[in-house]
Design an enzyme around this catalytic site. Sequence first.
Site, short mmCIF file in Angstrom:
data_model
loop_
_atom_site.label_atom_id
_atom_site.label_comp_id
_atom_site.label_asym_id
_atom_site.label_seq_id
_atom_site.Cartn_x
_atom_site.Cartn_y
_atom_site.Cartn_z
N SER A 126 0.83 -1.20 0.00
CA SER A 126 0.00 0.00 0.00
C SER A 126 0.87 1.25 0.00
O SER A 126 1.98 1.25 0.55
CB SER A 126 -0.85 -0.01 1.27
OG SER A 126 -1.45 1.23 1.47
N TYR A 150 -1.51 0.18 10.38
CA TYR A 150 -1.81 -0.53 9.13
C TYR A 150 -0.61 -0.46 8.18
O TYR A 150 -0.15 -1.48 7.65
CB TYR A 150 -3.06 0.08 8.48
CG TYR A 150 -3.26 -0.36 7.05
CD1 TYR A 150 -3.62 -1.66 6.76
CD2 TYR A 150 -3.05 0.52 5.98
CE1 TYR A 150 -3.78 -2.09 5.44
CE2 TYR A 150 -3.21 0.12 4.68
CZ TYR A 150 -3.57 -1.19 4.41
OH TYR A 150 -3.72 -1.61 3.11
N LYS A 154 2.06 -3.45 6.53
CA LYS A 154 2.37 -3.66 5.11
C LYS A 154 3.88 -3.59 4.88
O LYS A 154 4.43 -4.37 4.10
CB LYS A 154 1.64 -2.63 4.24
CG LYS A 154 0.14 -2.86 4.20
CD LYS A 154 -0.19 -4.13 3.46
CE LYS A 154 -1.63 -4.56 3.60
NZ LYS A 154 -1.96 -5.80 2.91
N1 LIG Z 1 -8.72 -0.77 -0.84
C1 LIG Z 1 -7.66 -0.01 -0.61
O1 LIG Z 1 -7.78 1.20 -0.50
C2 LIG Z 1 -6.28 -0.63 -0.51
C3 LIG Z 1 -5.16 0.19 -0.75
C4 LIG Z 1 -3.89 -0.37 -0.65
C5 LIG Z 1 -3.75 -1.72 -0.31
N2 LIG Z 1 -4.85 -2.48 -0.09
C6 LIG Z 1 -4.66 -3.89 0.28
O2 LIG Z 1 -5.27 -4.69 -0.72
C7 LIG Z 1 -5.78 -5.90 -0.13
C8 LIG Z 1 -7.23 -6.06 -0.50
O3 LIG Z 1 -7.94 -4.90 -0.10
P1 LIG Z 1 -9.49 -4.72 -0.41
O4 LIG Z 1 -9.74 -3.27 -0.54
O5 LIG Z 1 -9.93 -5.65 -1.45
O6 LIG Z 1 -10.06 -5.16 1.01
P2 LIG Z 1 -11.29 -6.12 1.36
O7 LIG Z 1 -11.50 -6.00 2.82
O8 LIG Z 1 -12.43 -5.86 0.45
O9 LIG Z 1 -10.68 -7.55 1.00
C9 LIG Z 1 -9.90 -8.29 1.91
C10 LIG Z 1 -10.46 -9.70 1.94
O10 LIG Z 1 -9.67 -10.47 2.84
C11 LIG Z 1 -10.55 -11.22 3.68
N3 LIG Z 1 -9.85 -11.44 4.94
C12 LIG Z 1 -9.52 -10.52 5.89
N4 LIG Z 1 -8.90 -11.12 6.91
C13 LIG Z 1 -8.81 -12.45 6.59
C14 LIG Z 1 -8.28 -13.58 7.27
N5 LIG Z 1 -7.72 -13.48 8.48
N6 LIG Z 1 -8.35 -14.79 6.65
C15 LIG Z 1 -8.94 -14.91 5.42
N7 LIG Z 1 -9.47 -13.87 4.76
C16 LIG Z 1 -9.40 -12.64 5.34
C17 LIG Z 1 -11.80 -10.36 3.82
O11 LIG Z 1 -12.95 -11.13 4.16
C18 LIG Z 1 -11.90 -9.74 2.43
O12 LIG Z 1 -12.66 -10.56 1.55
C19 LIG Z 1 -5.53 -5.79 1.37
O13 LIG Z 1 -4.33 -6.46 1.65
C20 LIG Z 1 -5.36 -4.29 1.57
O14 LIG Z 1 -4.56 -4.02 2.68
C21 LIG Z 1 -6.12 -1.97 -0.19
#
Ligand SMILES: NC(=O)c1ccc[n+]([C@@H]2O[C@H](COP(=O)([O-])OP(=O)(O)OC[C@H]3O[C@@H](n4cnc5c(N)ncnc54)[C@H](O)[C@@H]3O)[C@@H](O)[C@H]2O)c1
Length: 333
Positions: A126, A150, A154
């Site tokens: 991120s 957070y 990462k």
């Molecule tokens: N959306 C953003 O703004 C953003 C920006 C930068 C990085 N990210 C990273 O991208 C990735 C996906 O983000 P997203 O926006 O799709 O989030 P999201 O919450 O929609 O997706 C994460 C998924 O992981 C699952 N999950 C969480 N903890 C878990 C566990 N312990 N075991 C199994 N499954 C688990 C959740 O149920 C969810 O389906 C994450 O790693 C997040 O940190 C997101």
Amino acid sequence: MTKHILLTGGAGFIGSHTYAALVDAGYAVTILDNFENARHDVPDRLSQITGKAVPVIEADIRDQDAIKSAFATNDFDAVVHFAALKSVPDSEADPIGYYNSNCTGLINIVDAMQASGVKNIVFSSSAAVYGSASQMPLTETSPCLPDSCYGSTKLFGEEFLARVTKAHPDVKTGILRYFNPVGAHPSGLIGEDPSQPPGNLVPVIARVARGEIEALSIFGGDYDTPDGTCIRDYIHVLDLARGHVLSLDALLNQKESHLVNLGTGRGNSVREVLNTYSEVINREIPNRIVDRRPGDPPVSYAATDRASEVLGFEAKHGLRDMCESNWKFSGDK
Ligand SMILES: NC(=O)c1ccc[n+]([C@@H]2O[C@H](COP(=O)([O-])OP(=O)(O)OC[C@H]3O[C@@H](n4cnc5c(N)ncnc54)[C@H](O)[C@@H]3O)[C@@H](O)[C@H]2O)c1
């Protein structure tokens, strides 16, 4: 031969779009998710999009035995690891929970990969790893000083994977630092629909537009930016999903490990996003300026040269498309 990919967090926002992109690119994909922040009907919706059954393992990445068993009963060629918790304020309140999910969970995945001889992993990092750096654009060599718990989890993931590849040079990693993903699949079947209260800007705007939240709170209207609101690099989730396909292709074609930003290289202010969304739905969206949030940098956008050189990646979709597709998905909820 068709490569089999384990997609952790594949029922979530970015994961579900990446599932569709990977299947489209010819990969066989199995989702592993505990549905903590995803709806249970996402696999059915993905099946409507891809025309194929969607293999799902319902498991928690913190559960070492469940992860070992998933690897023992499948023949994976690579992992795309999304599963994590992602709320900055929640991470401040619950560092133990965040380190458990985001760090212990990753260690469990990599441990199981090692035990089963899986050598390739794409990791969701991120822009939060940069913290409130002031030098723009953010390049992959900009200092990493995360402000939030957070962001620290990462950065831990990145450093842990660097240690693993140093000790085991046959392990290859694609570390992708995302900026601000927005938008939804053109089918309107999947999008950003967290089961937990949303923290990102556009899902909150959508809930205000639907009348579920009274007004959008804009955190700070007196920043040193043209309209006083913060500027971020918003990237369409379809572009982001394609970035994962390119990263995975590179690893499976024996290219080197890589660490790249995935952004557009452009910034839009909160006010611009709000105005564009208003234009799309053709009405005003109630909003009010509230206090700044501690640690929010005024401006943040990516340098995109490395993603272009290493992966041939370039974002194609603009802000209007991001808002339109989000509304197509979330407007009639
Ligand atoms: N959306 C953003 O703004 C953003 C920006 C930068 C990085 N990210 C990273 O991208 C990735 C996906 O983000 P997203 O926006 O799709 O989030 P999201 O919450 O929609 O997706 C994460 C998924 O992981 C699952 N999950 C969480 N903890 C878990 C566990 N312990 N075991 C199994 N499954 C688990 C959740 O149920 C969810 O389906 C994450 O790693 C997040 O940190 C997101």
